[in-house]
Design an enzyme around this catalytic site. Structure first.
Site, PDB file in Angstrom:
ATOM      1  N   CYS A  38     -52.912  -0.347 -56.356  1.00  0.00           N
ATOM      2  CA  CYS A  38     -51.901   0.975 -55.974  1.00  0.00           C
ATOM      3  C   CYS A  38     -52.349   2.121 -56.525  1.00  0.00           C
ATOM      4  CB  CYS A  38     -50.538   0.456 -56.805  1.00  0.00           C
ATOM      5  SG  CYS A  38     -49.049   1.335 -55.788  1.00  0.00           S
ATOM      6  N   HIS A  90     -49.273  -4.394 -53.899  1.00  0.00           N
ATOM      7  CA  HIS A  90     -49.438  -5.269 -55.214  1.00  0.00           C
ATOM      8  C   HIS A  90     -49.937  -6.804 -55.074  1.00  0.00           C
ATOM      9  CE1 HIS A  90     -48.152  -2.131 -58.238  1.00  0.00           C
ATOM     10  NE2 HIS A  90     -47.425  -1.740 -57.207  1.00  0.00           N
ATOM     11  N   GLU A 137     -50.914  -8.810 -57.214  1.00  0.00           N
ATOM     12  CA  GLU A 137     -50.736  -9.757 -58.391  1.00  0.00           C
ATOM     13  C   GLU A 137     -49.387 -10.455 -58.352  1.00  0.00           C
ATOM     14  OE1 GLU A 137     -50.750  -6.425 -58.269  1.00  0.00           O
ATOM     15  OE2 GLU A 137     -49.427  -5.478 -59.603  1.00  0.00           O
TER      16      GLU A 137
HETATM   17  N1  GLN Z   1     -47.557   6.491 -58.855  1.00  0.00           N
HETATM   18  C1  GLN Z   1     -48.013   5.814 -57.654  1.00  0.00           C
HETATM   19  C2  GLN Z   1     -47.077   6.202 -56.293  1.00  0.00           C
HETATM   20  O1  GLN Z   1     -46.012   6.160 -56.771  1.00  0.00           O
HETATM   21  C3  GLN Z   1     -48.591   4.677 -57.880  1.00  0.00           C
HETATM   22  C4  GLN Z   1     -47.395   3.707 -58.184  1.00  0.00           C
HETATM   23  C5  GLN Z   1     -48.063   2.342 -58.560  1.00  0.00           C
HETATM   24  O2  GLN Z   1     -49.283   2.172 -58.884  1.00  0.00           O
HETATM   25  N2  GLN Z   1     -47.170   1.319 -58.686  1.00  0.00           N
HETATM   26  O3  GLN Z   1     -47.345   6.216 -55.477  1.00  0.00           O
END
Ligand code: GLN
Length: 541
Positions: free
Chosen positions: A383, A509, A511
């Protein structure tokens, strides 16, 4: 057979592992063939976990259906190997909001709206909703907080009412407490547990089973004493000893007949024993690794390891598959500077850049990513980690020195990471990110395609910002390929660097969907690449 209910309450102190106990019990019952689900009732007033600080509350776990939930739901999924939904996590915020909205709609016209019956009825509705959608034999309901907390009172009262309404053998209460050990005298003390059970009784609930968290094994004397003071049969006093490895817990409980005692209380058959073969394979592998490697986990919420719970677990799953024991080197990104970067990544076999929000620690993450890219160290960016990989590449390979994400620098003239169109006019926080499962098509001939072994995948998201499509071509010309795309929106979901042994970034994600018996392919392959990269370098200890 009607659905039976198991309520799990906590006493003496928080953080005793109610979530893991509930997940372990659920797993044992499921492995005996029962249809199980677990629900968490959280006493706080946030509508969901999305707005909670990871420092205080640990990671926010995202379900397939896009709900931002408590991290315990991660344990439920990983132990049960079963997806949870929005309905598996209820907060007081949600309950009260529903009741107040109902009041404004005139649902209770003429009535005085009160905790009993309106709040307690709403809690019951949330429990019922679970079984209306799917037929379960047993629902385990974990009540957050500890008995005696002001905010958990409505839940405890609901348990009292339900226990009474459901009648004998249809529900039971498991109370998890702490038996403190006084090292000076070498004694285990039972008094806090006695008081806690009494506290529950004052609220009209007799616990049926006690699970006692303890540092030392408990003797028969202790069991008998607790039985006598708490009106609980001696065999119903179960020990939950501190264990380094949480995966041992279901077995430790099983050896004490925990699941059998539960089934007997509910008058359910115990004739089939749980099928634990896959778990046994996992545990044996985990305990007897052939290799040991260091993986650097770079993030800004490092001081509370629960902030990255699912990543830690997914690394364990992926490591076990590769017969590798992983030592996670937790690195606070704010500390990484140009002059010390070598020191941090010495003897590291792989670098993982964690998800995150806001600008603190970003430059350190960029340095770590540059180090992985230039030194051919296996890299996985999750992410924000993927976004960092793109910013680093823009600045140091494409020479766009001012490239940035508009999250960190809203005025950047090179917004490599941009806000999604749909997000631009949003002002409300909470549940408004791009959440839950989204489709992604993988590009054939990419590394990621060979890892998944298929073209179409579904993965969970939690973010507002995206790779700016205006840059796709420029990046790809220099070797940073967009290898996963959501076809409906055209958004880039995965990137990989050519001419690198393993350099992947994913906007989603992975994970969240890794489980003990089904490790996520990305983690499996990231660990494999890390193992092959520096097999010879073992961590000490
Ligand atoms: N802050 C980033 C976004 O909102 C990444 C978010 C995250 O890593 N879950 O796009």
């Amino acid at each position: 057979m009607g659905t039976k209910y198991i309520f799990v309450t906590g006493g003496v102190t928080s953080s005793l592992g109610k979530g893991i106990i509930s997940a372990s019990l659920g797993m044992l019952l499921k492995k005996r063939g029962y249809k199980i689900t677990i629900q968490k009732l959280d006493p706080y007033f946030n509508i969901d976990s999305g707005t909670l600080n990871p420092y205080e509350h640990g990671e926010c776990f995202v379900t397939k259906d896009g709900y931002e939930t408590d991290l315990d739901l991660g344990y439920y999924e990983r132990f049960l190997d079963q997806s949870m939904t929005k309905d598996n996590n209820v907060t007081s915020g949600l309950i009260y909001k529903t009741v107040i909205d109902n009041e404004r709609k005139g649902v209770y016209l003429g009535k005085t709206v009160q905790v009993i019956p309106h709040i307690t009825d709403e809690i019951k509705k949330c429990i019922k909703k679970l079984i209306e959608k799917k037929n379960y034999d047993i629902v385990i309901i974990e009540i957050g907080g500890t008995v005696g907390d002001i905010e958990s009172l409505p839940y405890i009262e609901t348990v009292r009412q339900l226990k009474w309404n459901l009648g004998r053998f249809n529900s039971l209460v498991i109370h998890l407490t702490l038996l403190p050990y006084i090292s000076v005298t070498g004694e285990i003390k039972t008094k806090p547990t006695q008081y806690s059970v009494r506290n529950l009784m004052e609220k009209g609930i007799q616990a049926d089973i006690l699970v006692c968290r303890t540092e030392k094994h408990i003797t028969k004397n202790i069991r008998d004493k607790l039985a006598l003071f708490c009106n609980i049969e001696s065999e119903h006093v179960i020990e939950s000893i501190d264990t380094k490895m949480i995966y041992d817990l279901p077995f430790l409980l099983y050896k004490q007949n925990f699941d059998k005692v539960v089934l007997n209380c509910l008058k359910l058959s115990t004739s089939t024993s749980p099928k634990l073969d896959k778990w046994n394979v996992f545990i044996n592998r985990y305990k007897n690794p052939k290799y040991k490697i260091n993986i650097a986990l770079v993030g800004k919420y490092i001081s509370l390891r629960d902030s990255y719970k699912s990543i830690e677990e997914a690394l364990i799953h992926g490591g076990t598959e590769n017969e590798v024991r992983i030592n996670i080197r937790w690195i606070y990104s704010g500390m990484i500077k140009e002059k010390n970067v070598n020191k941090y990544f010495d003897k590291i076999s792989g670098i993982l850049i964690a998800p995150g929000f806001g600008s603190r620690g970003i430059e350190g993450k960029i340095l770590a990513t540059k180090y992985a890219r230039e030194n051919q160290i296996p890299f996985l960016g999750i992410c924000l980690g993927m976004q960092i990989a793109l910013i680093e590449f823009a600045r140091n390979v494409l020479n766009i020195k001012e490239a940035d994400s508009i999250e960190m620098n809203p005025n950047t003239i090179y917004p490599v990471i941009n806000l999604m169109k749909k997000q631009k006019n949003l002002t409300r926080k909470g549940g408004t990110m791009r959440l839950g499962e989204w489709k992604c098509s993988l590009i054939k001939n990419s590394k990621i395609f060979s890892i998944y072994g298929k073209k179409e995948i579904l993965e969970r998201h939690r973010h507002r910002y995206e790779f700016n499509n205006d840059y796709i071509h420029l990046f790809s010309k220099s070797g940073m390929e967009s290898v996963g795309i959501n076809n409906e929106t055209g958004l880039v979901e995965a990137i990989e660097l050519k001419n690198h042994i393993f350099f992947l970034g994913v906007q989603y994600h992975p994970e969240y969907s890794s489980t003990i018996t089904k490790p996520h392919p990305l983690f499996k392959n990231f660990v494999k690449a890390s193992k092959n990269y520096r097999k010879s370098i073992m961590y000490e200890g």
